[in-house]
Write an enzyme that holds these catalytic residues in place. Structure first.
Site, PDB file in Angstrom:
ATOM      1  N   HIS A 157      42.963  38.686  37.435  1.00 23.64           N
ATOM      2  CA  HIS A 157      42.357  38.541  38.764  1.00 23.64           C
ATOM      3  C   HIS A 157      42.326  37.063  39.149  1.00 23.64           C
ATOM      4  O   HIS A 157      41.936  36.218  38.324  1.00 23.64           O
ATOM      5  CB  HIS A 157      40.941  39.134  38.743  1.00 23.64           C
ATOM      6  CG  HIS A 157      40.289  39.091  40.083  1.00 23.64           C
ATOM      7  ND1 HIS A 157      40.660  39.931  41.120  1.00 23.64           N
ATOM      8  CD2 HIS A 157      39.313  38.286  40.578  1.00 23.64           C
ATOM      9  CE1 HIS A 157      39.932  39.652  42.180  1.00 23.64           C
ATOM     10  NE2 HIS A 157      39.115  38.664  41.888  1.00 23.64           N
ATOM     11  N   ASP A 176      37.073  48.436  33.625  1.00 17.37           N
ATOM     12  CA  ASP A 176      36.159  49.575  33.574  1.00 17.37           C
ATOM     13  C   ASP A 176      36.228  50.264  34.939  1.00 17.37           C
ATOM     14  O   ASP A 176      37.119  49.988  35.724  1.00 17.37           O
ATOM     15  CB  ASP A 176      34.746  49.141  33.151  1.00 17.37           C
ATOM     16  CG  ASP A 176      34.094  48.219  34.176  1.00 17.37           C
ATOM     17  OD1 ASP A 176      34.634  48.076  35.298  1.00 17.37           O
ATOM     18  OD2 ASP A 176      33.037  47.651  33.860  1.00 17.37           O
ATOM     19  N   GLY A 214      34.433  49.941  37.583  1.00 17.14           N
ATOM     20  CA  GLY A 214      34.074  49.161  38.756  1.00 17.14           C
ATOM     21  C   GLY A 214      35.253  48.349  39.277  1.00 17.14           C
ATOM     22  O   GLY A 214      36.360  48.415  38.744  1.00 17.14           O
ATOM     23  N   ASP A 234      36.826  45.088  39.288  1.00 12.76           N
ATOM     24  CA  ASP A 234      36.875  43.799  38.583  1.00 12.76           C
ATOM     25  C   ASP A 234      35.566  43.483  37.856  1.00 12.76           C
ATOM     26  O   ASP A 234      35.114  42.339  37.842  1.00 12.76           O
ATOM     27  CB  ASP A 234      37.238  42.660  39.568  1.00 12.76           C
ATOM     28  CG  ASP A 234      38.589  42.888  40.224  1.00 12.76           C
ATOM     29  OD1 ASP A 234      39.507  43.363  39.542  1.00 12.76           O
ATOM     30  OD2 ASP A 234      38.724  42.605  41.437  1.00 12.76           O
TER      31      ASP A 234
HETATM   32  C1  GRF Z   1      48.150  38.172  41.110  1.00 10.94           C
HETATM   33  O1  GRF Z   1      47.626  37.075  41.827  1.00 10.94           O
HETATM   34  C2  GRF Z   1      47.034  38.891  40.387  1.00 10.94           C
HETATM   35  O2  GRF Z   1      45.984  38.062  40.038  1.00 10.94           O
HETATM   36  C3  GRF Z   1      46.565  39.887  41.408  1.00 10.94           C
HETATM   37  O3  GRF Z   1      47.738  40.283  42.059  1.00 10.94           O
HETATM   38  C4  GRF Z   1      48.693  39.224  42.051  1.00 10.94           C
HETATM   39  C5  GRF Z   1      49.998  39.799  41.564  1.00 10.94           C
HETATM   40  O4  GRF Z   1      51.061  38.909  41.652  1.00 10.94           O
HETATM   41  N1  GRF Z   1      45.850  40.964  40.759  1.00 10.94           N
HETATM   42  P1  GRF Z   1      52.484  39.281  41.028  1.00 10.94           P
HETATM   43  O5  GRF Z   1      52.914  40.633  41.601  1.00 10.94           O
HETATM   44  O6  GRF Z   1      52.335  39.332  39.543  1.00 10.94           O
HETATM   45  O7  GRF Z   1      53.381  38.188  41.479  1.00 10.94           O
END
Ligand code: GRF
Length: 204
Positions: free
Chosen positions: A108, A140, A142, A144
């Protein structure tokens, strides 16, 4: 062998980092990449690396739990040890998590628990934060909210430009997510015996 399945919805740069730096190393193999989008660039990246790829479109299933059951059984058929959500823009349902208990992780682009959910980067810029970051956590039910495995702070560039900020965050994601996978595969990640929220990671 430690078998990794990846779910991705988009461009798949995190998947590419996994394919380039983890796949085929230290007994770790990416055994399948699945997407909720037929045209996800991540699927092409998987196929180019010789990894099985498949899409599971919500239109083809009665509801999300049914679709997730199909994804879970596709991954279970490949004897997946760890499921990595790498830019997977959907929640996974209860049944999916029950199939892979404490074996689903997500990356994330924020320092959780700040800025969970979609549009986390835009929200950080809007809020005026000076330091953002990246979190890799167990998933989980929720949004994130699962126990945090690794986090790294990232300074927001002075110009506060969205693309430049995304680029800085991506660089960190591309290191942190592979590190988390390697640590889990090596058996270096455990939950603290007195605090189920606290994930202990032995240094590589
Ligand atoms: C990333 O910034 C990740 O943190 C978020 O979605 C984005 C995916 O980027 N969950 P990519 O498809 O891996 O380039």
């Amino acid at each position: 062998m430690f078998r990794v399945g990846v779910l991705a919805s988009g461009t798949g740069t995190n998947l590419q980092a996994i394919l380039d730096t983890v796949h085929g190393c230290d007994g770790i193999e990416v055994v399948g990449v699945a997407s909720n989008r037929a045209k996800a660039q991540a699927l092409d990246r998987a196929r180019r690396a010789g990894v099985d790829a498949a899409s599971f479109l919500s239109a083809d299933y009665a509801d999300r739990p049914e679709r997730d059951r199909a994804v879970a059984s596709w991954l279970a058929d490949r004897k997946t040890d760890l499921v990595v959500l790498a830019g997977y823009m959907e929640l996974v349902s209860h049944g999916f998590l029950a199939t892979f208990p404490m074996r689903v992780i997500n990356v994330h682009p924020a320092l959780l628990p700040s800025f969970p959910g979609l549009h986390a980067v835009e929200q950080q810029l809007q809020y005026g934060v000076k330091v953002g970051g990246v979190t890799v956590h167990f998933v989980d039910e929720g949004v994130d909210t699962g126990p945090i495995i690794l986090q790294q702070a990232v300074e927001i560039p002075a110009g506060r430009d969205l693309d430049e900020t995304l680029e800085r965050l991506h660089e960190v994601e591309h290191r942190l997510l592979p590190t988390a996978i390697r640590s889990i595969a090596a058996g270096s990640v455990s939950i603290d015996s007195t605090n189920p929220r606290l994930v202990r990671v032995e240094k590589e």
